[in-house]
Design a protein around this motif. Structure first.
Motif, mmCIF file in Angstrom:
data_model
loop_
_atom_site.group_PDB
_atom_site.id
_atom_site.type_symbol
_atom_site.label_atom_id
_atom_site.label_comp_id
_atom_site.label_asym_id
_atom_site.label_seq_id
_atom_site.Cartn_x
_atom_site.Cartn_y
_atom_site.Cartn_z
ATOM 1 N N THR A 10 0.860 -1.183 0.000
ATOM 2 C CA THR A 10 0.000 0.000 0.000
ATOM 3 C C THR A 10 0.898 1.235 0.000
ATOM 4 O O THR A 10 1.620 1.492 0.969
ATOM 5 C CB THR A 10 -0.928 0.017 1.222
ATOM 6 O OG1 THR A 10 -1.745 -1.162 1.204
ATOM 7 C CG2 THR A 10 -1.820 1.249 1.201
ATOM 8 N N VAL A 11 0.851 1.970 -1.104
ATOM 9 C CA VAL A 11 1.703 3.141 -1.293
ATOM 10 C C VAL A 11 0.804 4.358 -1.467
ATOM 11 O O VAL A 11 0.035 4.445 -2.415
ATOM 12 C CB VAL A 11 2.603 2.950 -2.532
ATOM 13 C CG1 VAL A 11 3.440 4.203 -2.772
ATOM 14 C CG2 VAL A 11 3.487 1.712 -2.357
ATOM 15 N N SER A 12 0.900 5.313 -0.546
ATOM 16 C CA SER A 12 0.010 6.482 -0.587
ATOM 17 C C SER A 12 0.498 7.547 -1.552
ATOM 18 O O SER A 12 -0.257 8.452 -1.912
ATOM 19 C CB SER A 12 -0.152 7.062 0.818
ATOM 20 O OG SER A 12 1.100 7.372 1.383
ATOM 21 N N GLY A 13 1.772 7.447 -1.983
ATOM 22 C CA GLY A 13 2.325 8.397 -2.943
ATOM 23 C C GLY A 13 2.676 7.705 -4.235
ATOM 24 O O GLY A 13 1.868 6.982 -4.806
ATOM 25 N N THR A 14 3.927 7.915 -4.686
ATOM 26 C CA THR A 14 4.384 7.326 -5.944
ATOM 27 C C THR A 14 5.199 6.062 -5.687
ATOM 28 O O THR A 14 5.758 5.872 -4.602
ATOM 29 C CB THR A 14 5.252 8.336 -6.721
ATOM 30 O OG1 THR A 14 6.408 8.657 -5.936
ATOM 31 C CG2 THR A 14 4.458 9.613 -7.017
ATOM 32 N N LEU A 15 5.272 5.218 -6.710
ATOM 33 C CA LEU A 15 6.077 3.994 -6.642
ATOM 34 C C LEU A 15 7.003 3.950 -7.847
ATOM 35 O O LEU A 15 6.552 4.040 -8.990
ATOM 36 C CB LEU A 15 5.176 2.758 -6.634
ATOM 37 C CG LEU A 15 5.889 1.400 -6.720
ATOM 38 C CD1 LEU A 15 6.790 1.176 -5.501
ATOM 39 C CD2 LEU A 15 4.877 0.263 -6.849
ATOM 40 N N LEU A 54 -1.238 -4.697 -5.314
ATOM 41 C CA LEU A 54 -0.504 -3.445 -5.200
ATOM 42 C C LEU A 54 -1.489 -2.283 -5.256
ATOM 43 O O LEU A 54 -2.203 -2.121 -6.259
ATOM 44 C CB LEU A 54 0.512 -3.317 -6.338
ATOM 45 C CG LEU A 54 1.489 -4.501 -6.510
ATOM 46 C CD1 LEU A 54 2.412 -4.257 -7.702
ATOM 47 C CD2 LEU A 54 2.293 -4.733 -5.243
ATOM 48 N N VAL A 55 -1.546 -1.486 -4.188
ATOM 49 C CA VAL A 55 -2.438 -0.336 -4.121
ATOM 50 C C VAL A 55 -1.568 0.911 -4.096
ATOM 51 O O VAL A 55 -0.900 1.193 -3.096
ATOM 52 C CB VAL A 55 -3.347 -0.390 -2.880
ATOM 53 C CG1 VAL A 55 -4.260 0.826 -2.841
ATOM 54 C CG2 VAL A 55 -4.134 -1.690 -2.868
ATOM 55 N N VAL A 56 -1.534 1.635 -5.212
ATOM 56 C CA VAL A 56 -0.652 2.794 -5.373
ATOM 57 C C VAL A 56 -1.507 4.011 -5.700
ATOM 58 O O VAL A 56 -2.150 4.063 -6.756
ATOM 59 C CB VAL A 56 0.393 2.550 -6.473
ATOM 60 C CG1 VAL A 56 1.329 3.757 -6.581
ATOM 61 C CG2 VAL A 56 1.170 1.267 -6.199
ATOM 62 N N THR A 57 -1.500 4.995 -4.822
ATOM 63 C CA THR A 57 -2.335 6.180 -5.008
ATOM 64 C C THR A 57 -1.758 7.131 -6.055
ATOM 65 O O THR A 57 -2.484 7.707 -6.857
ATOM 66 C CB THR A 57 -2.504 6.919 -3.673
ATOM 67 O OG1 THR A 57 -3.070 6.019 -2.718
ATOM 68 C CG2 THR A 57 -3.404 8.133 -3.822
ATOM 69 N N GLY A 58 -0.421 7.303 -6.043
ATOM 70 C CA GLY A 58 0.217 8.244 -6.956
ATOM 71 C C GLY A 58 0.625 7.592 -8.258
ATOM 72 O O GLY A 58 0.192 6.480 -8.592
ATOM 73 N N ALA A 59 1.510 8.266 -8.975
ATOM 74 C CA ALA A 59 1.946 7.775 -10.292
ATOM 75 C C ALA A 59 2.934 6.618 -10.144
ATOM 76 O O ALA A 59 3.709 6.572 -9.199
ATOM 77 C CB ALA A 59 2.602 8.919 -11.060
#
Length: 222
Positions: A198-203, A217-222
């Motif tokens: 769980t990534v609240s920003g970029t990966l 994979l839960v990615v909020t950003g780009a």
């Protein structure tokens, strides 16, 4: 003296202000916990060598901590280390420093099996070789200043607002899972498998091999 210390029970050392403790005889055997207490002020550096396991009681240092053991390395009190912490337990032995109030600066694992690190702030990982799993939980940024070679699964939790930047060119992971983190950067000299993350920003993931996933994979950003 310079001889080996064989202590069956717990050991307590009272140290003058700003002095260091060096217990580095290869034959040392501390059977119980190790406690270092300043008579006043602070302790500078502590070096411990033990043929068996080492359990560290609460310890505050203005300098560095070095622990070399022939068994597991554990903590039973908060470790507050301003300098570099270097840990060597042997490839078959675990390192578990999981007290909630631990506060490290830089930690390097010379060798260890399953390694668990908990830090109440951020942490910098120096060059480390982990033959088992690596688990790092912080309330601040997780960074690296040396190559990380982790044979088993690596799990990082920095908190949703804090970045995880593991970008050394020689890093070699197997599986990496991000429990939580803001902007996450991973570099691997081979392939990498991404576990549930769980990534609240970029990966950002850069490898010289295949990139796969074995979890959602839960990615909020780009």
């Amino acid at each position: 003296g310079s001889g080996a210390l064989a202590i069956t029970g717990n050991s307590t050392f009272t140290v003058p202000d700003t002095f260091s403790v060096t217990l580095d005889n290869a034959g040392n055997n501390f059977g119980g916990t190790l406690t270092f207490t300043p008579s006043s002020g602070t302790i500078a550096n502590v070096t411990i060598v033990d043929t068996t396991l080492v359990d560290l009681k609460a310890l505050t240092l203005s300098g560095n901590l070095s622990v070399t053991a022939g068994g597991a390395i554990t903590d039973s009190g908060n470790l507050v280390i301003a300098g570099t912490t270097t840990l060597a337990a042997g490839a078959a032995n675990n390192i578990t420093l999981d007290e909630a109030g631990n506060n490290f600066s830089t930690v390097g694992v010379t060798n260890g099996n399953n390694v668990t690190l908990v830090d109440t702030g951020g942490i910098d990982l120096a060059a480390s070789t982990v033959s088992g799993t690596l688990s790092v939980t912080t309330t601040g940024a997780i960074t690296d200043s040396g190559n990380l070679a982790v044979t088993g699964a690596a799990t990082f939790a920095a908190g949703a607002a804090n970045n995880i930047t593991l970008d050394q060119a020689g890093n070699n992971f197997s599986t990496v899972g991000i429990t939580n983190g803001n902007n996450v950067t991973l570099v691997d000299t081979g392939g990498i498998d991404l576990a549930a993350s769980t990534v609240s920003g970029t990966l950002s993931v850069t490898t010289t091999g295949a990139i796969t996933d074995s979890g959602n994979l839960v990615v909020t950003g780009a």
